[in-house]
Design a protein around this motif. Structure first.
Motif, PDB file in Angstrom:
ATOM      1  N   LEU B 115       4.460  -8.514   4.206  1.00  0.00           N
ATOM      2  CA  LEU B 115       3.464  -7.743   3.452  1.00  0.00           C
ATOM      3  C   LEU B 115       2.067  -8.122   3.900  1.00  0.00           C
ATOM      4  O   LEU B 115       1.243  -7.264   4.242  1.00  0.00           O
ATOM      5  CB  LEU B 115       3.589  -8.039   1.954  1.00  0.00           C
ATOM      6  N   PRO B 144      -2.804   2.523   8.697  1.00  0.00           N
ATOM      7  CA  PRO B 144      -1.665   3.062   7.932  1.00  0.00           C
ATOM      8  C   PRO B 144      -1.862   2.897   6.433  1.00  0.00           C
ATOM      9  O   PRO B 144      -1.372   3.716   5.650  1.00  0.00           O
ATOM     10  CB  PRO B 144      -0.486   2.214   8.418  1.00  0.00           C
ATOM     11  N   ASP B 147      -3.202   5.631   3.908  1.00  0.00           N
ATOM     12  CA  ASP B 147      -2.381   6.719   3.385  1.00  0.00           C
ATOM     13  C   ASP B 147      -1.643   6.253   2.139  1.00  0.00           C
ATOM     14  O   ASP B 147      -1.085   5.159   2.098  1.00  0.00           O
ATOM     15  CB  ASP B 147      -1.370   7.144   4.455  1.00  0.00           C
ATOM     16  N   ILE B 148      -1.669   7.082   1.113  1.00  0.00           N
ATOM     17  CA  ILE B 148      -1.078   6.683  -0.175  1.00  0.00           C
ATOM     18  C   ILE B 148       0.415   6.413  -0.034  1.00  0.00           C
ATOM     19  O   ILE B 148       0.967   5.568  -0.725  1.00  0.00           O
ATOM     20  CB  ILE B 148      -1.347   7.777  -1.239  1.00  0.00           C
ATOM     21  N   ASN B 149       1.071   7.103   0.898  1.00  0.00           N
ATOM     22  CA  ASN B 149       2.518   6.896   1.062  1.00  0.00           C
ATOM     23  C   ASN B 149       2.828   5.454   1.438  1.00  0.00           C
ATOM     24  O   ASN B 149       3.752   4.835   0.914  1.00  0.00           O
ATOM     25  CB  ASN B 149       3.054   7.810   2.149  1.00  0.00           C
ATOM     26  N   THR B 150       2.045   4.911   2.362  1.00  0.00           N
ATOM     27  CA  THR B 150       2.281   3.544   2.802  1.00  0.00           C
ATOM     28  C   THR B 150       2.104   2.571   1.642  1.00  0.00           C
ATOM     29  O   THR B 150       2.964   1.719   1.391  1.00  0.00           O
ATOM     30  CB  THR B 150       1.289   3.174   3.911  1.00  0.00           C
ATOM     31  N   VAL B 152       2.118   3.101  -1.583  1.00  0.00           N
ATOM     32  CA  VAL B 152       3.124   3.268  -2.643  1.00  0.00           C
ATOM     33  C   VAL B 152       4.458   2.704  -2.177  1.00  0.00           C
ATOM     34  O   VAL B 152       5.178   2.059  -2.953  1.00  0.00           O
ATOM     35  CB  VAL B 152       3.253   4.755  -3.045  1.00  0.00           C
ATOM     36  N   ALA B 153       4.784   2.919  -0.909  1.00  0.00           N
ATOM     37  CA  ALA B 153       6.040   2.361  -0.389  1.00  0.00           C
ATOM     38  C   ALA B 153       6.037   0.854  -0.534  1.00  0.00           C
ATOM     39  O   ALA B 153       7.010   0.257  -1.021  1.00  0.00           O
ATOM     40  CB  ALA B 153       6.224   2.761   1.074  1.00  0.00           C
ATOM     41  N   LEU B 154       4.960   0.220  -0.124  1.00  0.00           N
ATOM     42  CA  LEU B 154       4.886  -1.245  -0.211  1.00  0.00           C
ATOM     43  C   LEU B 154       4.941  -1.703  -1.664  1.00  0.00           C
ATOM     44  O   LEU B 154       5.629  -2.679  -1.996  1.00  0.00           O
ATOM     45  CB  LEU B 154       3.602  -1.745   0.457  1.00  0.00           C
ATOM     46  N   LEU B 156       6.289  -0.119  -4.263  1.00  0.00           N
ATOM     47  CA  LEU B 156       7.627   0.080  -4.833  1.00  0.00           C
ATOM     48  C   LEU B 156       8.592  -0.973  -4.296  1.00  0.00           C
ATOM     49  O   LEU B 156       9.441  -1.471  -5.030  1.00  0.00           O
ATOM     50  CB  LEU B 156       8.138   1.489  -4.518  1.00  0.00           C
ATOM     51  N   LEU B 157       8.448  -1.321  -3.012  1.00  0.00           N
ATOM     52  CA  LEU B 157       9.287  -2.389  -2.466  1.00  0.00           C
ATOM     53  C   LEU B 157       9.033  -3.684  -3.224  1.00  0.00           C
ATOM     54  O   LEU B 157       9.969  -4.441  -3.508  1.00  0.00           O
ATOM     55  CB  LEU B 157       8.993  -2.589  -0.979  1.00  0.00           C
ATOM     56  N   PHE B 202      -2.732   1.641  -5.617  1.00  0.00           N
ATOM     57  CA  PHE B 202      -4.026   2.315  -5.650  1.00  0.00           C
ATOM     58  C   PHE B 202      -5.171   1.387  -5.301  1.00  0.00           C
ATOM     59  O   PHE B 202      -6.168   1.815  -4.731  1.00  0.00           O
ATOM     60  CB  PHE B 202      -4.250   2.975  -7.014  1.00  0.00           C
ATOM     61  N   PHE B 205      -4.964   1.287  -1.403  1.00  0.00           N
ATOM     62  CA  PHE B 205      -5.308   2.616  -0.873  1.00  0.00           C
ATOM     63  C   PHE B 205      -6.794   2.908  -1.090  1.00  0.00           C
ATOM     64  O   PHE B 205      -7.524   3.275  -0.156  1.00  0.00           O
ATOM     65  CB  PHE B 205      -4.421   3.655  -1.572  1.00  0.00           C
TER      66      PHE B 205
END
Lengths: 163, 266
Positions: B115, B144, B147-150, B152-154, B156-157, B202, B205
């Motif tokens: 991380l 990277p 981007d909100i996807n990255t 949020v992915a981290l 959630l992991l 957030f 991001f």
């Protein structure tokens, strides 16, 4: 100008959203990124965390054991040094006592020799004295004899002439 | 969309066209800014953000490459790259140890460490690598973590990780933490499970995007020297964000394993 920029960013979000994009456009990127991250973690675990962690742990263990070893050896060396000092002191004391003994012995011998020599000298002197006395005695008696003889002869001569 | 072009359009005046072309001439390579536009790849009916993957692959391969070079010949007396990476690893270990605890931290070092390294290198690549010079259709390359996807992915992991850690350590007793210290706090405790990933994702991001926007806007306004302090500040905040994300992730994991009951004894 700043107001313009503000509106601009909002506008950007709006336009992008219209096109199906936008700032908060969540899609399949999310799970794929998560999977990709997990793969990256696994890969880094295999080629980075494990070997380097191993190296660090090994080094720690090595340093610890070497340290313990060194401390042990230092203690041993100190003990040996103490022992050597002890034995050195013992030997010094022994040597001193040997020297003192030898000196005492020598003095005793010297004293004995001196006294023997003195005794011998005394004895010789006494013997010589005795001999001298004897010779003196003999000489005196001989002399007496001769005196007697001479006096007899003188007497004889004197008396003989008279007789 | 291009920021400077819009800026001029919001101030309509005479000679707009000329100014526009002038601006394009001077600022275009420096001050392009595209927000919320993505370079879409379509994979089996799914849409993904190509620019995020391109840069994340760059970051990942950079990490893997450096790690590979650093551990190619592991020596007892480290030097050069091995030394640097050992320093990084010790830093990560300390971080995990402080948050999770001496006894449990070791299995979590790869997760927390990746991380930190991924976010850190991502953020700094966004700030240091001139991605804007590489043109891709429909979007532009950036960090990277932009981007909100990255993020949020981290995040959630991280949530999954602390749930896993909690269940593994305490079994179903993990649920007891929801009614501790008192059942009245149950809704708040449940809410926490949602606010944690939300705030994690957030925060990262927002910080990274805002940093890039501020730099871009400043470059647009004054293209010389003035943006430099902000860029340096950006480097600083990027590093801090990586540290915060990794520290919080480790703290959540540690908290899940420790539980409120154990804290009183510890």
């Amino acid at each position: 100008m700043l107001n313009g920029l503000n509106g601009l960013i909002l506008f950007a979000i709006e336009t992008a959203a219209e096109e199906g994009g936008g700032l908060f456009d969540l899609d399949a990127t999310l799970p794929l990124m998560a999977i990709q991250f997990l793969i990256l973690a696994a890969l880094l675990n295999a080629i980075f965390y494990k070997p380097l962690g191993q190296a660090i742990d090994d080094r720690d263990a090595y340093v610890r054991s070497t340290r313990a070893n060194a401390q042990e050896r230092l203690a041993k060396a100190e003990r040996l040094a103490q022992e050597y000092e002890q034995s050195l002191a013992d030997t010094r004391r022994q040597a001193r006592s040997v020297v003192e003994d030898a000196q005492a012995e020598a003095q005793k011998q010297a004293a004995q020799s001196i006294s023997e020599a003195q005794q011998e000298a005394q004895a010789q002197r006494e013997a010589t004295q005795k001999q001298l006395d004897e010779e003196k005695q003999a000489a005196l008696s001989q002399l007496e004899q001769q005196v007697e003889q001479l006096s007899q002869q003188i007497l004889d001569k004197l008396l003989g002439a008279a007789v | 969309m291009r920021l400077q072009a819009e800026a001029i359009r919001t101030h309509p005046q005479n000679g707009t066209e000329m100014l526009n072309s002038l601006h394009n001439l001077i600022f275009m390579p420096l001050a392009e800014l595209e927000v919320g536009k993505h370079y879409y790849w379509h994979i089996g009916g799914l849409k993904v953000h190509g620019q995020v993957f391109l840069t994340s692959w760059f970051v990942a391969s950079l990490l893997i490459g450096v790690a590979f070079l650093a551990t190619r010949k592991v020596e007892r007396i480290p030097s050069g790259l091995q030394n640097l990476m050992e320093y990084a690893l010790e830093f990560i270990r300390d971080l995990a140890k402080n948050q999770i605890g001496e006894k449990e931290y070791r299995p979590w070092v790869p997760f927390v460490g990746t991380l930190f390294l991924f976010i850190f290198v991502s953020n700094w690549s966004g700030a240091l690598v001139p991605w804007k010079l590489i043109h891709i259709p429909g979007s532009e390359l950036a960090a990277p973590t932009n981007d909100i996807n990255t993020t949020v992915a981290l995040a959630l992991l991280t949530s999954l990780a602390y749930f896993y850690a909690g269940f593994r350590k305490r079994g179903l007793g993990y649920f007891a933490k929801y009614i501790e210290p008192t059942p009245i706090l149950l809704p708040i405790n449940i809410l926490e499970d949602f606010t944690k990933p939300l705030s994690l994702s957030f925060r990262l991001f927002g910080n990274i995007l805002a940093d890039e926007l501020v730099v871009a806007v400043l470059v647009l306004l004054v293209p010389l020297f003035v943006p430099l302090p902000v860029m340096i500040l950006g480097l600083f905040t990027s590093a801090i964000q990586a540290l915060i994300f990794a520290t919080l992730a480790a703290a959540y994991i540690g908290e899940a394993m420790e539980g409120h009951g154990a804290e009183e004894h510890g």
